[in-house]
Design an enzyme around this catalytic site. Structure first.
Site, PDB file in Angstrom:
ATOM      1  N   LYS A 101       0.856  -1.192   0.000  1.00  0.00           N
ATOM      2  CA  LYS A 101       0.000   0.000   0.000  1.00  0.00           C
ATOM      3  C   LYS A 101       0.885   1.232   0.000  1.00  0.00           C
ATOM      4  O   LYS A 101       2.020   1.182   0.478  1.00  0.00           O
ATOM      5  CB  LYS A 101      -0.889   0.018   1.250  1.00  0.00           C
ATOM      6  N   GLY A 221     -20.359   6.789   2.272  1.00  0.00           N
ATOM      7  CA  GLY A 221     -19.278   6.950   1.280  1.00  0.00           C
ATOM      8  C   GLY A 221     -19.894   6.767  -0.091  1.00  0.00           C
ATOM      9  O   GLY A 221     -20.472   5.717  -0.379  1.00  0.00           O
ATOM     10  N   GLY A 223     -18.207   7.453  -3.132  1.00  0.00           N
ATOM     11  CA  GLY A 223     -17.136   7.615  -4.116  1.00  0.00           C
ATOM     12  C   GLY A 223     -17.166   6.437  -5.068  1.00  0.00           C
ATOM     13  O   GLY A 223     -18.225   5.853  -5.332  1.00  0.00           O
ATOM     14  N   ASN A 224     -16.002   6.044  -5.541  1.00  0.00           N
ATOM     15  CA  ASN A 224     -15.942   4.946  -6.507  1.00  0.00           C
ATOM     16  C   ASN A 224     -16.614   3.693  -5.953  1.00  0.00           C
ATOM     17  O   ASN A 224     -17.465   3.083  -6.594  1.00  0.00           O
ATOM     18  CB  ASN A 224     -14.470   4.677  -6.868  1.00  0.00           C
ATOM     19  N   GLY A 226     -18.521   3.191  -3.007  1.00  0.00           N
ATOM     20  CA  GLY A 226     -19.882   3.339  -2.476  1.00  0.00           C
ATOM     21  C   GLY A 226     -20.912   3.489  -3.581  1.00  0.00           C
ATOM     22  O   GLY A 226     -21.985   2.872  -3.538  1.00  0.00           O
ATOM     23  N   TYR A 227     -20.597   4.306  -4.600  1.00  0.00           N
ATOM     24  CA  TYR A 227     -21.568   4.513  -5.672  1.00  0.00           C
ATOM     25  C   TYR A 227     -21.843   3.209  -6.422  1.00  0.00           C
ATOM     26  O   TYR A 227     -23.004   2.825  -6.615  1.00  0.00           O
ATOM     27  CB  TYR A 227     -21.100   5.597  -6.659  1.00  0.00           C
TER      28      TYR A 227
HETATM   29  P1  NAD Z   1     -13.153   7.677  -3.125  1.00  0.00           P
HETATM   30  O1  NAD Z   1     -12.147   8.730  -2.830  1.00  0.00           O
HETATM   31  O2  NAD Z   1     -13.605   7.462  -4.515  1.00  0.00           O
HETATM   32  O3  NAD Z   1     -14.479   7.910  -2.249  1.00  0.00           O
HETATM   33  C1  NAD Z   1     -14.479   8.091  -0.878  1.00  0.00           C
HETATM   34  C2  NAD Z   1     -15.876   8.567  -0.477  1.00  0.00           C
HETATM   35  O4  NAD Z   1     -15.952   8.626   0.945  1.00  0.00           O
HETATM   36  C3  NAD Z   1     -16.236   9.966  -0.986  1.00  0.00           C
HETATM   37  O5  NAD Z   1     -17.613   9.959  -1.351  1.00  0.00           O
HETATM   38  C4  NAD Z   1     -16.031  10.847   0.230  1.00  0.00           C
HETATM   39  O6  NAD Z   1     -16.834  12.019   0.192  1.00  0.00           O
HETATM   40  C5  NAD Z   1     -16.477   9.898   1.318  1.00  0.00           C
HETATM   41  N1  NAD Z   1     -15.969  10.239   2.647  1.00  0.00           N
HETATM   42  C6  NAD Z   1     -14.750  10.681   2.996  1.00  0.00           C
HETATM   43  N2  NAD Z   1     -14.709  10.880   4.332  1.00  0.00           N
HETATM   44  C7  NAD Z   1     -15.930  10.513   4.804  1.00  0.00           C
HETATM   45  C8  NAD Z   1     -16.521  10.485   6.078  1.00  0.00           C
HETATM   46  N3  NAD Z   1     -15.834  10.875   7.168  1.00  0.00           N
HETATM   47  N4  NAD Z   1     -17.801  10.052   6.178  1.00  0.00           N
HETATM   48  C9  NAD Z   1     -18.491   9.663   5.080  1.00  0.00           C
HETATM   49  N5  NAD Z   1     -17.999   9.682   3.861  1.00  0.00           N
HETATM   50  C10 NAD Z   1     -16.730  10.101   3.721  1.00  0.00           C
HETATM   51  O7  NAD Z   1     -12.530   6.337  -2.480  1.00  0.00           O
HETATM   52  P2  NAD Z   1     -12.910   4.843  -2.841  1.00  0.00           P
HETATM   53  O8  NAD Z   1     -11.954   4.356  -3.866  1.00  0.00           O
HETATM   54  O9  NAD Z   1     -14.370   4.743  -3.057  1.00  0.00           O
HETATM   55  O10 NAD Z   1     -12.502   4.091  -1.480  1.00  0.00           O
HETATM   56  C11 NAD Z   1     -13.402   3.994  -0.370  1.00  0.00           C
HETATM   57  C12 NAD Z   1     -12.928   2.887   0.563  1.00  0.00           C
HETATM   58  O11 NAD Z   1     -12.866   1.644  -0.150  1.00  0.00           O
HETATM   59  C13 NAD Z   1     -11.525   3.061   1.153  1.00  0.00           C
HETATM   60  O12 NAD Z   1     -11.510   2.496   2.452  1.00  0.00           O
HETATM   61  C14 NAD Z   1     -10.647   2.246   0.236  1.00  0.00           C
HETATM   62  O13 NAD Z   1      -9.439   1.828   0.870  1.00  0.00           O
HETATM   63  C15 NAD Z   1     -11.576   1.066  -0.022  1.00  0.00           C
HETATM   64  N6  NAD Z   1     -11.268   0.307  -1.237  1.00  0.00           N
HETATM   65  C16 NAD Z   1     -11.201   0.917  -2.457  1.00  0.00           C
HETATM   66  C17 NAD Z   1     -10.966   0.138  -3.582  1.00  0.00           C
HETATM   67  C18 NAD Z   1     -10.981   0.722  -4.965  1.00  0.00           C
HETATM   68  O14 NAD Z   1     -10.911  -0.042  -5.940  1.00  0.00           O
HETATM   69  N7  NAD Z   1     -11.099   2.021  -5.132  1.00  0.00           N
HETATM   70  C19 NAD Z   1     -10.748  -1.244  -3.463  1.00  0.00           C
HETATM   71  C20 NAD Z   1     -10.832  -1.830  -2.191  1.00  0.00           C
HETATM   72  C21 NAD Z   1     -11.100  -1.035  -1.090  1.00  0.00           C
END
Ligand code: NAD
Length: 426
Positions: A101, A221, A223-224, A226-227
């Site tokens: 990471k 959440g 973002g990528n 959650g949506y």
């Molecule tokens: P992202 O940056 O696309 O989205 C993060 C989202 O969380 C945003 O909507 C942001 O506004 C929201 N957010 C931030 N702080 C917050 C809070 N205190 N309360 C509520 N919402 C909050 O990131 P992502 O890629 O969607 O990653 C989200 C999680 O998933 C992380 O823990 C990441 O490690 C994990 N993850 C991501 C992937 C991936 O492929 N992107 C894969 C495995 C795990």
């Protein structure tokens, strides 16, 4: 609440307790818990000096693999915990990668696009020697995206060429995943984490012999991850009734009943207004009568059937674990429930679908992108999502069987399966 500093200690505690309970080789476990390499670098761009990290946890099963996070709260301990979970995640779904990471201590929202590009390229220059297609393959994480992967991969290829690398370009671009489709990226990668999680939820619901349309769901959440999770969970029939981002969110309630949100419409509204919090109004694209603003903390307390933390780690902890009413939690973020809260909720009979299983669709998609680059193939979106579906169904089914065989919770079973694989390089 567990601090960032305690995160790695908390992650190790969960593993040690599983290993001891199931009599795994203590020496192997101790050796596994210590990362192979911890790199901290200085990145200087224009007027800024940043600190970046890359932690290579374990590569017994393949090249190190894991995202790069840009966030003001990034710390060495946080990255170490995330790297450790990556090793377990790849092992639990049988992807031939190890765990790593990276991160930079920065609030990217304070940077211009040019500064962000300089930072991304500077990160690669500082870490060039330790990354590469067969060494360590980074990907996006919180606040990093395909555009940032494009800058990073470009920089990697540029440096390789200046070192007179004779390797073909498609091979060099396998140094990063989550790239845009126009630059050796794979179709379906952006959906893969959320889609994989929704498949795991759908299969879990089947195993529980419940009907999706009877189950309400809240996602923290947007973002990528959650949506796309919310989108596919709704496609699979669940009632997604609340979603939030960092500034709060919306919940749909008519009378006493929670009603489903139109997830694509909510995303359009967020894109238009810049935040979800403005999307409970009526009129225009945000035509969501019945919607109400909800804070992030209140979303966690909703009396929904399924709660999906999909933002950051440690959002459910000692201070708020008693407020959780959902009976199923799908950990789409990494480490969203502290160890203490996990034990408490499990004892209360809450089914926790653990992060190392639930969000492994992302690394499964990344594996296909890496393979596609090395083998110079092109997978369609259907092929990518079809393969992720197969991997996730198989992983859930194995972990479920382990839980039944050992009479343990799903989270403990996922850790146990992953540890058995990773300790023996399987
Ligand atoms: P992202 O940056 O696309 O989205 C993060 C989202 O969380 C945003 O909507 C942001 O506004 C929201 N957010 C931030 N702080 C917050 C809070 N205190 N309360 C509520 N919402 C909050 O990131 P992502 O890629 O969607 O990653 C989200 C999680 O998933 C992380 O823990 C990441 O490690 C994990 N993850 C991501 C992937 C991936 O492929 N992107 C894969 C495995 C795990």
């Amino acid at each position: 609440m567990t601090s960032q500093q305690d995160l790695f200690a908390d992650a190790k505690k969960a593993i040690l307790s599983t290993a001891q309970k199931h009599h795994l080789d203590a020496k192997l476990v101790e050796e596994f818990l210590t990362p192979n390499r911890v790199v901290a670098v200085k990145i200087v761009t224009g007027n800024h000096i940043f600190t970046g990290f890359r932690i290579q946890h374990n590569n017994k099963r393949g090249p190190y693999k894991g995202g790069i996070r840009f966030h003001q709260n990034v710390s060495k301990e946080e990255i170490a915990a995330l790297a450790l979970w990556m090793s377990l995640k790849c092992a639990v779904v049988g992807i031939p990668f190890g765990g790593g990471k990276g991160g930079v201590v920065v609030d990217p929202k304070t940077l211009t696009e040019k500064e962000l590009e300089e930072l991304s390229r500077g990160y690669v220059r500082a870490l060039y020697d330790v990354i590469g297609p067969h060494k360590d393959v980074p990907a996006p994480d919180v606040n990093t995206n395909p555009k940032i992967m494009e800058w990073m991969a470009h920089e990697y290829v540029k440096i390789s060429k200046s070192h007179r690398s004779t390797l073909p370009e498609h091979f060099l671009y396998a140094s990063f995943t989550g790239k845009p489709e126009s630059l050796y990226g794979i179709s379906g990668r952006k959906e893969s984490t959320g889609f994989g999680g929704a498949v795991v939820l759908r299969e879990t619901i089947k195993k529980l012999k419940r009907a999706p349309h009877t189950l309400s769901l809240a996602v923290q959440g947007f973002g990528n991850v959650g949506y796309h999770f919310a989108y596919y969970a709704a496609q699979f029939g669940c009632k997604v009734t609340a979603v939030s981002d960092s500034k709060g969110g919306i919940v749909m309630k008519k009378g006493n009943a929670y009603t489903p949100l139109d997830i694509p419409l909510v995303m359009r509204c967020k894109m238009e207004k810049g935040t979800l919090a403005g999307c409970y109004c009526a009129g225009g694209v945000c035509d969501m009568r019945g919607g109400k603003f909800i804070s992030n903390e209140d979303l966690l307390k909703l009396p929904v059937d399924i709660l999906v933390p999909a933002a950051l780690e440690n959002v459910i902890h000692r201070g708020n674990m008693r407020n959780v009413k959902a009976r199923i939690i799908v950990e789409m973020a990494n480490g969203p429930i502290s160890q203490e809260a996990s034990s408490y909720l499990t004892q209360k009979g809450v089914l926790i679908v653990p992060d190392i299983l639930a969000n492994a669709g992302g690394v499964s998609g990344s594996y296909l992108e890496w393979k596609q680059n090395l083998e110079q193939k092109t997978y369609t979106k259907e092929e990518t999502l079809g393969e992720i579906e197969r991997v996730m169904k198989h992983a859930l089914s194995s972990v479920w069987k382990e839980a039944e065989r050992e009479k343990i919770a799903l989270k403990e079973a996922a850790y146990l399966s992953a540890l058995k694989n990773v300790l023996h390089g399987k």
